[in-house]
Design a protein around this motif. Structure first.
Motif, PDB file in Angstrom:
ATOM      1  N   ASN A  79       0.998  -0.896  -0.275  1.00 36.73           N
ATOM      2  CA  ASN A  79       0.334   0.360   0.424  1.00 36.73           C
ATOM      3  C   ASN A  79       0.828   1.557   0.361  1.00 36.73           C
ATOM      4  O   ASN A  79       1.924   1.506   0.689  1.00 36.73           O
ATOM      5  CB  ASN A  79      -0.935   0.474   0.960  1.00 36.73           C
ATOM      6  CG  ASN A  79      -1.390   1.312   0.969  1.00 36.73           C
ATOM      7  OD1 ASN A  79      -1.329   2.537   1.623  1.00 36.73           O
ATOM      8  ND2 ASN A  79      -3.439   1.512   0.889  1.00 36.73           N
ATOM      9  N   TYR A  80       0.909   2.342  -0.869  1.00 38.66           N
ATOM     10  CA  TYR A  80       1.198   3.175  -0.915  1.00 38.66           C
ATOM     11  C   TYR A  80       0.595   4.555  -0.370  1.00 38.66           C
ATOM     12  O   TYR A  80      -0.821   4.663  -1.138  1.00 38.66           O
ATOM     13  CB  TYR A  80       2.347   3.986  -2.164  1.00 38.66           C
ATOM     14  CG  TYR A  80       1.405   4.028  -3.722  1.00 38.66           C
ATOM     15  CD1 TYR A  80       0.399   5.360  -3.401  1.00 38.66           C
ATOM     16  CD2 TYR A  80       0.398   2.911  -3.955  1.00 38.66           C
ATOM     17  CE1 TYR A  80      -0.092   5.582  -4.632  1.00 38.66           C
ATOM     18  CE2 TYR A  80      -0.211   3.643  -5.153  1.00 38.66           C
ATOM     19  CZ  TYR A  80      -0.424   4.879  -5.191  1.00 38.66           C
ATOM     20  OH  TYR A  80      -1.318   4.689  -6.704  1.00 38.66           O
ATOM     21  N   PHE A  81       0.715   5.561   0.308  1.00 43.10           N
ATOM     22  CA  PHE A  81       0.221   6.483   0.709  1.00 43.10           C
ATOM     23  C   PHE A  81      -0.259   7.515  -0.745  1.00 43.10           C
ATOM     24  O   PHE A  81       1.254   8.562  -1.045  1.00 43.10           O
ATOM     25  CB  PHE A  81       0.040   7.243   2.028  1.00 43.10           C
ATOM     26  CG  PHE A  81      -0.083   8.238   2.178  1.00 43.10           C
ATOM     27  CD1 PHE A  81      -1.713   8.698   2.978  1.00 43.10           C
ATOM     28  CD2 PHE A  81       0.436   9.636   1.982  1.00 43.10           C
ATOM     29  CE1 PHE A  81      -1.578   9.595   3.008  1.00 43.10           C
ATOM     30  CE2 PHE A  81      -0.361  11.329   2.712  1.00 43.10           C
ATOM     31  CZ  PHE A  81      -1.243  10.295   2.877  1.00 43.10           C
ATOM     32  N   SER A  82      -0.758   8.298  -0.883  1.00 44.38           N
ATOM     33  CA  SER A  82      -1.556   9.445  -1.760  1.00 44.38           C
ATOM     34  C   SER A  82      -0.808   9.293  -3.051  1.00 44.38           C
ATOM     35  O   SER A  82      -1.289   9.075  -3.772  1.00 44.38           O
ATOM     36  CB  SER A  82      -0.996  10.392  -1.095  1.00 44.38           C
ATOM     37  OG  SER A  82      -1.804  11.764  -1.726  1.00 44.38           O
ATOM     38  N   ALA A  83       0.045  10.369  -3.474  1.00 43.50           N
ATOM     39  CA  ALA A  83       0.136  10.852  -4.719  1.00 43.50           C
ATOM     40  C   ALA A  83       1.315   9.413  -5.846  1.00 43.50           C
ATOM     41  O   ALA A  83       2.137   8.484  -4.623  1.00 43.50           O
ATOM     42  CB  ALA A  83       1.476  11.512  -4.852  1.00 43.50           C
ATOM     43  N   VAL A  84       1.163   9.337  -6.741  1.00 44.11           N
ATOM     44  CA  VAL A  84       2.025   8.331  -6.788  1.00 44.11           C
ATOM     45  C   VAL A  84       3.421   8.585  -6.992  1.00 44.11           C
ATOM     46  O   VAL A  84       3.719   9.421  -8.090  1.00 44.11           O
ATOM     47  CB  VAL A  84       1.461   7.868  -8.189  1.00 44.11           C
ATOM     48  CG1 VAL A  84       2.316   6.902  -9.330  1.00 44.11           C
ATOM     49  CG2 VAL A  84      -0.375   7.399  -8.697  1.00 44.11           C
ATOM     50  N   PRO A  85       3.822   7.792  -6.302  1.00 45.76           N
ATOM     51  CA  PRO A  85       5.710   7.718  -6.092  1.00 45.76           C
ATOM     52  C   PRO A  85       6.334   7.957  -7.995  1.00 45.76           C
ATOM     53  O   PRO A  85       5.352   7.208  -8.819  1.00 45.76           O
ATOM     54  CB  PRO A  85       6.332   6.321  -5.661  1.00 45.76           C
ATOM     55  CG  PRO A  85       5.211   5.685  -4.859  1.00 45.76           C
ATOM     56  CD  PRO A  85       3.509   6.231  -5.054  1.00 45.76           C
ATOM     57  N   ASP A  86       7.004   8.678  -8.093  1.00 42.27           N
ATOM     58  CA  ASP A  86       7.222   9.383  -8.905  1.00 42.27           C
ATOM     59  C   ASP A  86       8.198   7.772  -9.773  1.00 42.27           C
ATOM     60  O   ASP A  86       8.525   7.166 -10.823  1.00 42.27           O
ATOM     61  CB  ASP A  86       9.367   9.613  -9.078  1.00 42.27           C
ATOM     62  CG  ASP A  86       8.475  11.099  -8.611  1.00 42.27           C
ATOM     63  OD1 ASP A  86       7.085  11.838  -8.616  1.00 42.27           O
ATOM     64  OD2 ASP A  86       9.453  11.938  -8.394  1.00 42.27           O
ATOM     65  N   ASP A  87       8.949   6.784  -9.142  1.00 45.47           N
ATOM     66  CA  ASP A  87       9.708   6.069  -8.376  1.00 45.47           C
ATOM     67  C   ASP A  87       8.314   4.511  -9.580  1.00 45.47           C
ATOM     68  O   ASP A  87       8.492   3.219  -9.560  1.00 45.47           O
ATOM     69  CB  ASP A  87      10.624   5.349  -8.639  1.00 45.47           C
ATOM     70  CG  ASP A  87      10.462   5.109  -7.146  1.00 45.47           C
ATOM     71  OD1 ASP A  87       9.825   5.671  -6.804  1.00 45.47           O
ATOM     72  OD2 ASP A  87      11.440   4.380  -5.894  1.00 45.47           O
ATOM     73  N   PHE A  88       7.373   4.648  -9.565  1.00 50.53           N
ATOM     74  CA  PHE A  88       5.353   4.388  -9.010  1.00 50.53           C
ATOM     75  C   PHE A  88       6.706   1.991 -10.167  1.00 50.53           C
ATOM     76  O   PHE A  88       6.360   1.189  -9.455  1.00 50.53           O
ATOM     77  CB  PHE A  88       4.555   4.350  -9.528  1.00 50.53           C
ATOM     78  CG  PHE A  88       3.611   3.300  -9.387  1.00 50.53           C
ATOM     79  CD1 PHE A  88       3.490   3.112  -7.875  1.00 50.53           C
ATOM     80  CD2 PHE A  88       2.688   2.975 -10.808  1.00 50.53           C
ATOM     81  CE1 PHE A  88       2.005   2.103  -7.864  1.00 50.53           C
ATOM     82  CE2 PHE A  88       1.939   1.561  -9.939  1.00 50.53           C
ATOM     83  CZ  PHE A  88       1.201   1.572  -8.857  1.00 50.53           C
ATOM     84  N   ASP A  89       6.069   3.059 -11.414  1.00 55.94           N
ATOM     85  CA  ASP A  89       6.624   1.880 -12.278  1.00 55.94           C
ATOM     86  C   ASP A  89       7.692   0.769 -11.692  1.00 55.94           C
ATOM     87  O   ASP A  89       7.744  -0.296 -12.244  1.00 55.94           O
ATOM     88  CB  ASP A  89       6.380   1.979 -13.187  1.00 55.94           C
ATOM     89  CG  ASP A  89       5.268   3.019 -14.211  1.00 55.94           C
ATOM     90  OD1 ASP A  89       4.295   2.989 -13.883  1.00 55.94           O
ATOM     91  OD2 ASP A  89       5.469   3.523 -14.989  1.00 55.94           O
ATOM     92  N   ARG A  90       9.003   1.525 -11.573  1.00 57.09           N
ATOM     93  CA  ARG A  90       9.799   0.729 -11.343  1.00 57.09           C
ATOM     94  C   ARG A  90      10.011  -0.426 -10.433  1.00 57.09           C
ATOM     95  O   ARG A  90       9.659  -1.408  -9.959  1.00 57.09           O
ATOM     96  CB  ARG A  90      10.906   1.558 -10.634  1.00 57.09           C
ATOM     97  CG  ARG A  90      12.207   0.636 -10.175  1.00 57.09           C
ATOM     98  CD  ARG A  90      13.621   1.407  -9.961  1.00 57.09           C
ATOM     99  NE  ARG A  90      13.701   2.609  -8.440  1.00 57.09           N
ATOM    100  CZ  ARG A  90      13.099   1.840  -7.488  1.00 57.09           C
ATOM    101  NH1 ARG A  90      13.796   1.083  -7.508  1.00 57.09           N
ATOM    102  NH2 ARG A  90      13.206   2.255  -6.885  1.00 57.09           N
ATOM    103  N   LEU A  91       8.866   0.448  -8.873  1.00 60.90           N
ATOM    104  CA  LEU A  91       8.677  -0.352  -7.359  1.00 60.90           C
ATOM    105  C   LEU A  91       7.801  -1.852  -8.030  1.00 60.90           C
ATOM    106  O   LEU A  91       7.687  -2.638  -7.757  1.00 60.90           O
ATOM    107  CB  LEU A  91       7.826   0.414  -6.436  1.00 60.90           C
ATOM    108  CG  LEU A  91       9.371   1.062  -5.870  1.00 60.90           C
ATOM    109  CD1 LEU A  91       8.003   2.592  -5.367  1.00 60.90           C
ATOM    110  CD2 LEU A  91      10.496   1.531  -5.369  1.00 60.90           C
ATOM    111  N   LYS A  92       6.441  -0.993  -8.802  1.00 62.28           N
ATOM    112  CA  LYS A  92       5.613  -2.172  -9.154  1.00 62.28           C
ATOM    113  C   LYS A  92       6.820  -3.994  -9.939  1.00 62.28           C
ATOM    114  O   LYS A  92       6.285  -4.873 -10.030  1.00 62.28           O
ATOM    115  CB  LYS A  92       4.014  -1.796  -9.737  1.00 62.28           C
ATOM    116  CG  LYS A  92       3.260  -2.613 -10.227  1.00 62.28           C
ATOM    117  CD  LYS A  92       1.701  -2.291 -10.642  1.00 62.28           C
ATOM    118  CE  LYS A  92       1.176  -3.063 -11.090  1.00 62.28           C
ATOM    119  NZ  LYS A  92       1.815  -4.211 -11.618  1.00 62.28           N
ATOM    120  N   ALA A  93       7.983  -2.812 -11.044  1.00 64.85           N
ATOM    121  CA  ALA A  93       7.629  -3.905 -11.636  1.00 64.85           C
ATOM    122  C   ALA A  93       8.851  -4.945 -11.066  1.00 64.85           C
ATOM    123  O   ALA A  93       8.804  -6.209 -11.461  1.00 64.85           O
ATOM    124  CB  ALA A  93       8.880  -3.632 -12.437  1.00 64.85           C
TER     125      ALA A  93
END
Length: 308
Positions: A193-207
């Motif tokens: 679970n992440y809070f509020s704004a999409v992290p800048d590195d969201f795609d990398r984290l999800k990968a």
């Protein structure tokens, strides 16, 4: 109609909610069709407002277990530093038994120093807290999945079986926007679970999650403002400005909210905002409300989600 079951209501009782008010909102969320209800685990107001009622989290989770019947619920998230991890795991197993398997256990490393120090709890530096958190997961995960643990670490140890006996494993949520949170989710959790704004590195984290080979849920928790039309939306935004003591143009303030991750839209545009996040890979949404007594606002959110 089914999408609302992947959504939840998130409240912040440390900002002055009485226990009965908390239970009332939980029952309302269940009746309205939400699949989840979460509350924060803070023991002082995070707004630093003095003199507010801040009901302790796990005591109220037991009450929620008794007041509701279907909705899944839990802490979002419980800081490890407040409670010994083995004891916390046993508390979770007990509440889960009361709720017939509906508890979702959210965990985090903790961040609000004032509440630690006010209660005489040590608040280590962030590096130490993260190490303690990972050790805690090595205790909590097996206790809430298999009902037993045998572990000795630098900070914690535990050698026991849980009572009451587990009938089913407890869903474990790990909160955070850092790489370490994702790594801990891959190793120990069921949901990131992440809070509020999409992290800048969201795609990398999800990968990183996708590459793990484990089926892990990605969820988002954040605030929102929704209204029937543009005029009503401005009114809603002004209401939030008054609550915070902000004086500026409503449109500019709404833009600021969106930049910080709030979903701010009319009911006609709200689904588009949510669907953009779903396209990025977010599966569940927990909508944070700072005015849980406003049933009209929550009701409009529920109706909009049911129509998606």
């Amino acid at each position: 109609m089914d999408f609302i079951r992947d959504c939840g209501v998130m409240v912040e009782p440390q900002e002055g909610m009485a226990v009965e008010e908390l239970l009332d909102v939980a029952a309302f969320a269940e009746k309205t069709g939400f699949g989840y209800f979460f509350r924060s685990d803070h023991i002082l107001p995070t707004t630093r407002t003095k003199g507010l009622d801040s009901p302790e989290c796990w005591t109220t989770l037991g009450a929620i277990a008794g007041r509701t019947r279907k909705i899944k619920f839990g802490p979002m998230v419980s800081p490890i530093g407040f409670r010994n991890p083995a004891l916390l795991a046993r508390m979770a197993c007990t509440v889960n038994s009361l709720a017939h398997g509906r508890l979702h256990l959210g965990l985090g490393a903790g961040w609000y120093e004032d509440e630690y120090l006010a209660h005489g709890i040590e608040f280590p530096d962030v590096k130490t807290r993260l190490r303690q958190f990972r050790e805690s997961l090595r205790i909590i995960r097996p206790l809430t999945q298999a009902g037993r643990v045998d572990f000795d670490g630098k900070f914690f140890s535990a050698h026991l079986e849980t009572l009451p006996k587990l009938k089913e494993r407890i869903h474990l949520i790990i909160g955070g926007r850092a790489t370490s949170a994702v790594r801990n989710t891959v190793d120990f959790g069921d949901e990131w679970n992440y809070f509020s704004a999409v992290p800048d590195d969201f795609d990398r984290l999800k990968a990183t999650i996708d590459a793990s080979g484990r089926h892990l849920v990605v969820s988002r928790m954040g605030s929102f403002v929704i209204a029937g039309n543009a005029s009503q939306l401005k009114s809603r935004v002004r209401r939030d400005m008054r609550r915070k003591g902000v004086s500026k143009d409503e449109d500019a303030y709404a833009r600021d909210l969106r930049k910080s991750g709030w979903l701010v839209a009319t009911e006609g545009d709200f689904p588009e905002s949510v669907n953009k996040l779903r396209e990025r890979g977010v599966e569940k949404f927990y909508f944070q409300t700072w005015e849980p007594e406003d049933k009209e606002h929550l009701g409009l959110l529920a109706r909009t989600l049911k129509g998606m």
